[in-house]
Design an enzyme around this catalytic site. Structure first.
Site, PDB file in Angstrom:
ATOM      1  N   HIS A  52      13.346  54.964 -39.099  1.00 55.23           N
ATOM      2  CA  HIS A  52      13.126  54.557 -40.488  1.00 55.23           C
ATOM      3  C   HIS A  52      12.746  55.739 -41.379  1.00 55.23           C
ATOM      4  CE1 HIS A  52       8.678  54.785 -40.087  1.00 55.23           C
ATOM      5  NE2 HIS A  52       8.891  54.347 -38.861  1.00 55.23           N
ATOM      6  N   ASP A  53      13.282  55.707 -42.579  1.00 56.12           N
ATOM      7  CA  ASP A  53      12.954  56.672 -43.638  1.00 56.12           C
ATOM      8  C   ASP A  53      13.481  58.080 -43.375  1.00 56.12           C
ATOM      9  OD1 ASP A  53      11.137  54.953 -45.427  1.00 56.12           O
ATOM     10  OD2 ASP A  53      10.181  54.751 -43.459  1.00 56.12           O
ATOM     11  N   GLY A  99      10.586  58.433 -37.229  1.00 53.67           N
ATOM     12  CA  GLY A  99      10.574  58.110 -38.647  1.00 53.67           C
ATOM     13  C   GLY A  99      10.289  59.309 -39.527  1.00 53.67           C
TER      14      GLY A  99
END
Length: 274
Positions: free
Chosen positions: A122-123, A140
């Protein structure tokens, strides 16, 4: 040119499907997905939530894009994934949506290649032309600059920054930031030289110009803490945009600082991909 959707695919009402897209058997496409013209989902691809695929992107069987992040703080907020034009995502790769701990988006640029079983957490913010080889693991919030290459089985810790055209050797564990054009390797990755092939092929640098950049990197590491040395080193290499880019990267220590300098004998010229 109309889109083709296989009868066994499930495309939710509301999904935006561009001209010339092909959605193969067993694919699942969410209502919030946007497929720009010419996207191909080969078979059994899952697009979950807010996913945008750029024109001509090609997603191979059993890849999943946009599933919820592996973040215990995530509570179902409306985050998403954006993938650029012509990028290929190979079999069984996983790309998770962003979280509220970032700006809500996981991004991969244009003309990239995410090989089999790679994971993009994520991200993550990944530039254009980046290659992630089989089984690469990005935690992440990892940032990767344009045309960097992460070879097979490498693991990148969360919030690490990798500069453009850097080369991460296979099976490396990267816990700190990697300079633009740098080459790192090792279970606990260390700086092992420059990606000289990329510098010559993509930038057209001469051997002498590459040597100058290498000297600047040596000075950066051997003068003390790189983020402190970078501010004073610029005067020694005036009118050199490559060195200026490296020093600007080094000044931003971030959460991790730079990978340590490798031992003598670890600085052989290398970098197979450009």
């Amino acid at each position: 040119m109309p889109a083709f959707i296989h009868p066994s695919a499930h495309v939710a009402a509301g999904a935006e499907i561009g001209a010339g897209c092909r959605i193969g058997p067993g694919c699942v496409v969410s209502a919030e997905a946007v497929l720009e013209p010419g996207v191909e989902l080969m078979a059994h691809v899952v697009l979950d939530g807010r996913v945008r695929l750029g024109a001509g992107a090609k997603i191979f069987p059993f890849a999943t894009i946009g599933l919820a992040p592996q973040d215990l703080k995530y509570k179902g907020e409306p985050t998403g994934v954006s993938i650029g034009a012509r990028t290929q995502v190979r079999e069984h790769a996983t790309i998770h949506r962003g979280s509220t701990g970032g700006d809500g988006m996981t991004r991969i640029g244009a003309d990239g290649l995410v090989m089999c079983v790679a994971h993009v957490g994520h991200d993550c913010q990944i530039g254009d032309g980046v290659i992630l080889v089989n089984n690469v693991m990005l935690a992440g919030h990892v940032t990767i600059g344009d045309f960097a290459v992460v070879q097979g089985g490498a693991a990148i810790q969360q919030f690490v920054r990798i500069g453009r055209m850097a080369m991460i050797a296979g099976m490396s564990g990267v816990e700190r930031n990697v300079l633009p054009y740098g080459r790192v390797k090792g279970f606990r990755a260390k700086h092992a030289g420059l990606n000289t092939i990329a510098m010559r092929r993509r930038l057209g640098l001469s051997k002498d110009q590459v040597v100058t950049v290498a000297h600047a990197v040596h000075d950066l590491y051997r003068g003390g803490r790189p983020d402190e040395v970078a501010g004073t080193l610029a005067a020694s290499y005036p009118d050199n945009p490559i060195v200026a880019e490296i020093l600007a990267f080094a000044r931003n220590r971030g959460r991790h600082g730079l990978v340590p300098f490798g031992r003598a004998g670890e600085e052989e010229e290398g970098g197979e991909a450009a």
